[in-house]
Design a protein around this motif. Structure first.
Motif, PDB file in Angstrom:
ATOM      1  N   SER A 122       0.801  -1.225   0.000  1.00  0.00           N
ATOM      2  CA  SER A 122       0.000   0.000   0.000  1.00  0.00           C
ATOM      3  C   SER A 122       0.832   1.272   0.000  1.00  0.00           C
ATOM      4  N   TYR A 125       0.022   4.357  -2.259  1.00  0.00           N
ATOM      5  CA  TYR A 125      -1.238   4.014  -2.934  1.00  0.00           C
ATOM      6  C   TYR A 125      -2.067   5.245  -3.288  1.00  0.00           C
ATOM      7  N   GLY A 126      -1.923   6.328  -2.494  1.00  0.00           N
ATOM      8  CA  GLY A 126      -2.698   7.537  -2.771  1.00  0.00           C
ATOM      9  C   GLY A 126      -2.373   8.151  -4.114  1.00  0.00           C
ATOM     10  N   LYS A 228      -7.520   9.632   3.159  1.00  0.00           N
ATOM     11  CA  LYS A 228      -6.434  10.246   2.416  1.00  0.00           C
ATOM     12  C   LYS A 228      -5.342  10.692   3.391  1.00  0.00           C
ATOM     13  N   ASP A 231      -2.012   5.770   3.560  1.00  0.00           N
ATOM     14  CA  ASP A 231      -2.108   4.853   2.425  1.00  0.00           C
ATOM     15  C   ASP A 231      -2.665   3.489   2.797  1.00  0.00           C
TER      16      ASP A 231
END
Length: 301
Positions: A122, A125-126, A228, A231
């Motif tokens: 992750s 990931y954002g 947000k 991640d």
């Protein structure tokens, strides 16, 4: 509690028990620590841990080097528990099936797929394409819901106008007839009202479905917004809400299809009613008009 001397002061010695044994209500002192799973393990459990296909490559820390506290990194998702095993943390991701899993899931279901550690997969990931595509998809669904609701409102106005015009036509034509047709006039007006009410009921259900979908997407969007900056939470949130987005999108498609088939009617007078109003055709009828598309004119085609 045992203590140890540090720089001339007596500091409390932290004693950790085995996390796996603790699940069985056993307090066995931990001899090792797994930084990947963030678990304190006794010697037998550590042996089993290193034999497991999933954790055999995890490098364990001995008793002298084990941390006094759990890893702050893993605490980021401490509240994210497995949906099938509420007491277990979600730690793994199956890229083959898109599943979020805990250790019990893998053992219970005998998974043979290659697993990824969420804390690793992750990262960043954002900024991933998958996240951005899903976010864009939710926006498209929201726009589709808004458009569909507008079309429902337009059709509702059209049906009201159709009802209004049809009743007016019935009353005008009724004035041209003799008193004997009053009963038939009332019957056709009742039919108009009933059909308009039934049609509104259909539209109301469609609008309720659209509103429900809107609320679901709004809820999902809020969850994503709140995740947000984290991640791990964002990764889990996206994978838990993907199915919701698809389900809502399909429901709205069904609403649009149903909207196309919502019946509309118009009144057609019987020109021969003055002399033949006693026939089975009465003074006219209120039939469904031909559909020309989702948008209709103000006369209620």
């Amino acid at each position: 509690m045992a203590s140890m001397e540090v720089a001339g002061k007596t500091a409390p010695k932290v004693i950790h028990n085995c996390d796996l044994c603790a699940k069985g209500d056993e307090n066995i002192p931990a001899e090792t620590y797994c930084p990947v799973c963030d678990e304190y393990l006794c010697t037998p459990c550590a042996t089993t841990h290193q034999r497991s296909r999933l954790s055999r490559n995890h490098k364990l820390v001995d008793k002298k080097s084990m941390p006094r506290r759990r890893s702050e990194k893993d605490q980021e998702y401490v509240s994210q528990y497995c949906k099938d095993h509420p007491r277990e943390l979600v730690k793994y991701y199956c890229p083959t099936h898109g599943d979020l899993l805990c250790g019990d899931c893998i053992v219970t279901n005998n998974h043979t797929c290659k697993m990824e550690v969420i804390a690793n997969v992750s990262k960043g990931y954002g900024n991933s394409t998958e996240f951005k595509q899903h976010e864009q998809k939710l926006k498209m669904i929201t726009d589709k819901i808004s458009k569909t609701k507008h079309e429902i409102d337009i059709k509702a106005v059209s049906i009201d106008e159709s009802k209004k015009n049809s009743v007016k036509q019935v009353r005008t034509f009724q004035a041209e007839l003799i008193n004997a047709i009053n009963k038939l006039s009332d019957e056709i007006i009742t039919d108009i009202e009933c059909k308009a009410q039934a049609t509104h009921a259909i539209l109301s259900n469609l609008k309720t479905t659209s509103k429900t979908g809107e609320l679901e997407v709004y809820s999902v969007t809020n969850v994503i917004e709140n995740c947000k900056g984290n991640d791990v939470l964002l990764f889990i949130a996206i994978h838990r809400t993907k199915e919701i987005g698809t389900t809502v999108s399909n429901k709205i498609d069904e609403v649009k299809d149903a909207l196309e088939s919502v019946p509309q009617y118009k009144f057609t007078k019987n020109a021969e009613a003055k002399t033949h109003f006693k026939t089975s055709s009465g003074i006219g009828n209120y039939k469904q008009a031909l559909q020309s598309g989702a948008h209709t004119d103000t006369h209620g085609k």
